[in-house]
Write an enzyme that holds these catalytic residues in place. Structure first.
Site, PDB file in Angstrom:
ATOM      1  N   PRO A  47      -0.303   8.403   6.293  1.00  9.23           N
ATOM      2  CG  PRO A  47      -0.493   6.100   5.957  1.00  9.23           C
ATOM      3  CD  PRO A  47      -0.564   7.417   5.238  1.00  9.23           C
ATOM      4  CG  ASP A  86       2.519   2.999   6.846  1.00 11.97           C
ATOM      5  OD1 ASP A  86       2.052   1.868   6.620  1.00 11.97           O
ATOM      6  OD2 ASP A  86       3.375   3.545   6.133  1.00 11.97           O
ATOM      7  CD1 TRP A 547       7.654   2.083   0.256  1.00 11.15           C
ATOM      8  CD2 TRP A 547       6.666   4.048   0.656  1.00 11.15           C
ATOM      9  NE1 TRP A 547       8.538   2.872   0.957  1.00 11.15           N
ATOM     10  CE2 TRP A 547       7.971   4.071   1.209  1.00 11.15           C
ATOM     11  CE3 TRP A 547       5.843   5.181   0.786  1.00 11.15           C
ATOM     12  CZ2 TRP A 547       8.471   5.187   1.880  1.00 11.15           C
ATOM     13  CZ3 TRP A 547       6.352   6.286   1.458  1.00 11.15           C
ATOM     14  CH2 TRP A 547       7.645   6.274   1.995  1.00 11.15           C
ATOM     15  CD  GLN A 584       6.685  10.369   1.956  1.00  8.81           C
ATOM     16  OE1 GLN A 584       6.236   9.445   1.295  1.00  8.81           O
ATOM     17  NE2 GLN A 584       7.438  10.157   3.022  1.00  8.81           N
ATOM     18  CD1 TRP A 588       1.147   7.362   0.824  1.00  5.32           C
ATOM     19  CD2 TRP A 588       0.828   9.582   1.046  1.00  5.32           C
ATOM     20  NE1 TRP A 588      -0.168   7.574   1.142  1.00  5.32           N
ATOM     21  CE2 TRP A 588      -0.395   8.915   1.292  1.00  5.32           C
ATOM     22  CE3 TRP A 588       0.877  10.969   1.138  1.00  5.32           C
ATOM     23  CZ2 TRP A 588      -1.563   9.599   1.620  1.00  5.32           C
ATOM     24  CZ3 TRP A 588      -0.282  11.647   1.473  1.00  5.32           C
ATOM     25  CH2 TRP A 588      -1.489  10.976   1.707  1.00  5.32           C
ATOM     26  CE  LYS A 621      19.123  13.372   6.728  1.00 10.00           C
ATOM     27  NZ  LYS A 621      19.481  12.244   5.880  1.00 10.00           N
ATOM     28  CE  LYS A 624      15.885   9.159  18.482  1.00  7.85           C
ATOM     29  NZ  LYS A 624      15.130   8.032  17.942  1.00  7.85           N
TER      30      LYS A 624
END
Ligand SMILES: [Zn+2]
Ligand SMILES: [Zn+2]
Length: 1014
Positions: A47, A86, A547, A584, A588, A621, A624
């Site tokens: 999620p 999530d 998590w 992850q 996750w 990378k 913003k």
């Protein structure tokens, strides 16, 4: 008749139309429902949090999540896919804090937890519409109407149930341990969260500090001058917490004299510390230093700071003020001779080893830093954030002559993965899940999981499991699943609650409000009676790690076991497939695996694609701050979602780091999508002219060699794509399709053009149509999981418009099955040789500077085996046609090479070569001119806007040479046939005709075209 297709494709527009088609006909729902009763294929959606805009990396993971279930659905599986959101945790709280301009927990408490959490609840879906729109636009098929949401009561209740299961097995405990702590967020982080936030090349102080040996304690050491123990640290702010120095008992130490003082350090470090030249006064063993007393750098009692001492285990006893306080040297097996001085500064409040040693040796515990990372007490640097206090601590020590040397060091340091504050190691009370108790099961379960790429299994993920530490899963925060543990106000005993009914059934329950909201502060108000002593029980303040929420999704999304009691047996558990980015493995992927192992002792996913990260075109990378973030919708509106999908699937294997730029997507569109589109538009245009209607997908009864070849390649492609997708490798599958489309366009269609163009509708033409049609229809099905829009466009027009009994969408069709009897390896090998010889011949022509339109007499090909000679005999007509030569001859490679001396141009490759004759006889020159005229007339037809099938009248005016060509029976007939000219008329009318004049070789010609009416 097929719907006419423009040769220029507007992919974004086509995709929008197809989206409404899918919606009108509920194609996604149908694609799931029609397979009910078939074996299930289960995707678990990891999620996302919808409190920010989705980025390009979300598109990457979402299209990889999409492709496999689409493929499985076409293969006959029942594949319902449930979306999830999530909604808890620090990421959400931080956004709201930012909105409210808060900088910490005190302001939240003041604002009110109920109000704060209400803001969190509102903010989690702030960007839901954007997420849904993007999900739909990129054709990630998942049920967005019935998602699981981690903040819903049912979801939380399953979380409570899971914790209660672990509690009952003795796997949940509260530890007073040193944990990585984020001073900004005011909470501990779990080790997998710490792993997410390491930064390289962080600058910190590297300082050598002098600890004055107490005069009373000199023992038998030479102490006629002031003596100091030299220790090293990179965290000066921990020095006020120093309560011991550690040495290696067996190592050799030296006492050296420097400027009328004695300094003590390990022999092994003397050189490295820069004291190699200093005279050695004595050599001693580490054990001789043991119990030596020294004066604290900062006596805590002088700065209003409490001093405690370990009693037995983790318990701490406050100590009386002591003006003449001394600490002592201890021996430790952790003392390294690789860095520092061989004497280790110990601050039990600020390091895991320090803390454990403190417990063992009954050391003092001094902790003058609060949870915001600010120094307490009345030090000269009190009130400062620890990192800002560093230079002030050093200044103070320097003034007192206790700073031996100060430098900078660059090293790796952990930062908070959410807010980027430097993490501090603190001794704190935290709730743990004893994952180490199931370490063997975690490792055994991993052995059953298929990882793509494979190296993650025993690499990144396997290592993580091997080095498993208990999961610090409580958070001193507000917006999360509350830890379902209540504590008695009087006797201190704990009880864990496993669900709403469990809670409601407690004796003396109070404070429960309907409608029930299982969040803070409402659950905090619920109390009940202690079953041991009858006093009141209150919930502990912590919430749990978000998590844990997402890792519990296999059961929590179904409100198990309160509903869906058959979940574990009915095929919905475990998942067949999950997919997320590489980070992850410690997020996750780990929390899923840990919870499933703790609850059921088995893994909850069978296959996992682990995606590499996306960088910008320069390999930086995206962020913003740098302004290099790619907005997915901008790219999609320009090139379409298929282009983006195709790029993600084929540009690099799933696990690789990839560089993203719009230019590459543009290139993909050109190279693949437009090539396919051109073949499709070619077929539709000519098929409509010839009124070709497919009666079925059967291959032609009289295939040519070329037809048999492309059908063989097609069936091989089906085998390859099927096996690559079955092996979770969309990249390989996609690249095979790309190769096939290239051969279809640049060899099959090119070499077949004449067959479509000729005027009679014979068996050969029908065979060409049937073959190309069959290729494109099969491609539409192979492509359906990759580029669902373009696949649908092809299928709708080529199949649905003419065969009404077919499934109404390509996504409702079955995946193609190869007819292996049609695969002819020898033919495919021969054709590959034909393409190679053609490209060599073209290279020879270009080296000689002769255009392909100019016919040549002979092409010699160098062959090295009987096998190749046979192959050439078979494919000769194709190569001759391609190279526009009258004959092809073979010879040995050496003999062909020698033709260079006889007026040929030769081009060579490793195992073959090709030679063309440069001399052009007159008749071939004329034929070349005729071809040039055809080419010019074709261009003029197109610019005049005539249809391909329109007949025209051609007018010309030129010298006798030109007139001779136009009036020649063969050449004139050829021009007429190729340009659909009814007549070639000498003399160009002034009006009603489009004209152009050309210079062809040494001759001028004026050409005019006019559409023949009627
Ligand atoms: Zn933080
Ligand atoms: Zn009690």
């Amino acid at each position: 008749m097929f719907r006419p297709v423009s040769s220029k494709a507007n992919f974004p527009q086509i995709e929008e139309n197809i989206l409404s088609l899918w919606k009108d006909k509920s194609v996604f729902e149908q694609s799931v429902d029609r397979r009910q009763g078939a074996p299930r294929f289960v995707l678990y959606e990891g999620p996302p949090t919808a409190n920010g805009s989705p980025g390009i990396h979300h598109v990457l993971s979402r299209v990889f999540k999409d492709i496999i279930p689409r493929y499985k659905a076409m293969k006959g599986y029942y594949t319902p896919r449930i979306a999830g959101w999530d909604t808890h945790g620090l990421p959400v709280e931080l956004e709201v804090e930012k909105e409210l301009g808060f900088s910490g927990k005190a302001q939240i408490e003041e604002y009110g937890v109920a109000r704060f959490n209400e803001r969190c609840r509102e903010s989690v879906f702030g960007y839901l519409k954007e997420w849904e729109a993007l999900t739909e636009r990129i054709a990630f098929w998942i049920d967005l109407k019935h998602p699981y949401i981690t903040m819903e009561n049912n979801y939380i209740e399953t979380g409570w149930w899971a914790i209660k299961q672990m509690w009952d097995k003795g796997l949940v405990y509260q530890g007073y341990k040193v944990t990585p702590h984020c001073p900004r967020c005011g909470t501990s982080l779990s080790s997998h969260e710490v792993a997410l936030g390491y930064q390289d090349d962080v600058e910190d102080p590297s300082v050598y500090i002098k600890f004055r040996v107490s005069e009373k304690s000199s023992g038998n050491l030479p102490m006629d001058k002031p003596a100091y123990l030299l220790a090293w640290t990179t965290t000066p702010w921990t020095l006020p917490g120093n309560t011991a120095l550690a040495v290696a008992a067996d190592a050799e130490y030296v006492i050296v004299e420097v400027e009328n003082e004695y300094l003590i350090l390990a022999s092994a470090r003397q050189e490295a510390v820069g004291l190699g030249e200093a005279p050695v006064v004595a050599k001693i063993k580490g054990s001789d230093l043991q119990d030596l007393a020294y004066e604290p750098l900062f006596n805590p009692h002088s700065f209003g700071v409490e001093r405690q001492r370990f009693q037995g285990n983790s318990e701490l006893q406050p100590q009386e003020a002591d003006k003449k306080l001394t600490y002592r040297v201890i021996a430790g097996d952790f003392v390294s001779m690789e860095d520092g001085t061989g004497i280790v500064h110990m601050a039990p409040a600020y390091g895991e080893v320090d803390y454990e040693t403190g417990k063992d040796k009954g050391l003092d515990f001094v902790h003058p830093v609060d949870l915001q990372g600010v120094i307490t007490g009345t030090y000269p640097f009190s009130g400062k954030f620890v990192k800002d206090a560093d230079p002030l601590v050093l200044k103070d020590l320097a003034e007192r002559g206790l700073l031996f040397r100060s430098e900078k060091v660059r090293h790796t340091y952990p930062f908070c993965w959410r807010c980027e504050a430097p993490l501090l190691y603190y001794a704190k009370q935290t709730w743990y899940i004893r994952t180490t108790a199931v370490k063997e099961s975690l490792i055994a379960g991993n052995a059953e999981i298929n990882w793509y790429p494979e190296h993650i299994k025993y690499g990144r993920f396997g290592d993580w499991l091997e080095n498993n530490v208990d999961w610090a899963f409580s958070r001193e925060r507000y917006w999360g699943t509350p830890l379902p543990v209540w504590q008695c106000e009087s006797c201190g005993s704990y009880e864990c609650i496993g669900g709403v009914e469990d809670l409601k059934g407690r004796v003396g329950i109070a404070g429960l409000k309907e409608p029930l909201d299982l969040h803070r502060p409402f659950v905090d108000e619920i109390t009940f009676t202690c079953s041991r002593c009858g006093a009141k029980m209150r919930r502990v303040p912590e919430v749990i790690d978000c998590w844990f929420d997402s890792g519990a999704m296999p059961v929590a999304q179904h409100h198990y076991p309160f509903e869906n009691g058959s979940l574990l047996e009915d095929g919905r558990f475990p998942a067949d497939y999950i997919c997320e980015a590489l980070d992850q493995t410690r997020g996750w992927f780990y929390s899923l695996h840990a919870i499933s192992t703790l609850l059921f002792e088995r893994p909850c996913f069978k296959n996992v694609i682990c995606l590499g990260h996306i960088l910008d075109a320069e390999g930086e990378k995206m962020s913003k701050a740098k302004g290099n973030v790619v907005e997915p919708m901008v790219v999609i509106n320009k090139y379409g979602a298929d282009a983006l999908r195709w790029y993600f699937f084929t540009a690099a294997p799933a696990g690789n780091v990839r560089r993203f730029s719009e230019a590459i997507v543009a290139d993909v569109t050109r190279r693949f999508l437009l090539t396919l589109w051109n073949v499709y538009s070619f077929l539709v245009t000519y098929a409509n002219i010839d009124r070709f209607t497919p009666s079925s997908e059967e291959v032609s009864p009289e295939p040519s060699e070329l037809d048999r070849w492309i059908i063989s390649e097609l069936n091989q492609l089906i085998v390859d794509v099927d096996s690559a997708l079955d092996g979770y490798n969309p990249t390989e599958a996609g690249r095979k399709i790309e190769g096939f489309v290239d051969e279809l366009s640049n060899w099959y269609v090119r070499r077949s053009r004449r067959r479509f163009w000729k005027s009679e509708n014979d068996a050969d033409k029908l065979s060409a149509y049937t073959t190309l049609y069959h290729c494109l229809v099969t491609l539409s099905k192979l492509l359906a999981p990759f580029t669902p829009f373009l696949a649908e466009e092809l299928y709708q027009n080529l199949v649905c418009s003419v065969l009404p009994e077919s499934p109404e969408s390509v996504h409702l069709a079955d995946f193609p099955v190869a007819d292996e009897s049609k695969i002819d390896q020898r033919l495919m090998d021969d054709m590959r040789l034909a393409m190679r010889w053609s490209s060599l011949g073209r290279a020879a022509r270009s080296k000689a500077g002769i255009r392909v339109r100019q016919p040549l007499q002979t092409n010699y090909v160098g062959v090295s085996s009987k096998r190749e000679k046979e192959a050439l005999e078979r494919v000769k007509p194709l190569v001759m046609d391609e190279l526009n030569v009258k004959e092809i001859r073979t010879d040995s490679i050496n003999k062909v090479a020698a033709l260079e001396q006889k007026g040929y141009v030769v081009v060579s490759e490793a195992t073959t070569n090709s030679a063309i004759q440069v001399f052009i006889p007159d008749d071939l020159k004329k034929e070349g001119t005729a071809r040039e005229i055809v080419h010019r007339l074709q261009t003029m037809r197109r610019s005049a806007g005539f249809d391909i099938a329109d007949h025209i009248i051609t007018y010309y005016q030129g010298d006798n040479y030109m007139k001779g060509i136009m009036e020649d029976r063969d050449l004139g007939g050829y021009i007429k046939q190729e340009t659909l000219s009814r007549q070639l008329v000498e003399g160009v009318p002034q009006e009603g005709v489009s004209t152009e004049s050309y210079k062809l070789g040494d001759h001028d010609i004026l050409l005019g075209v006019k559409k023949e009416v009627g």
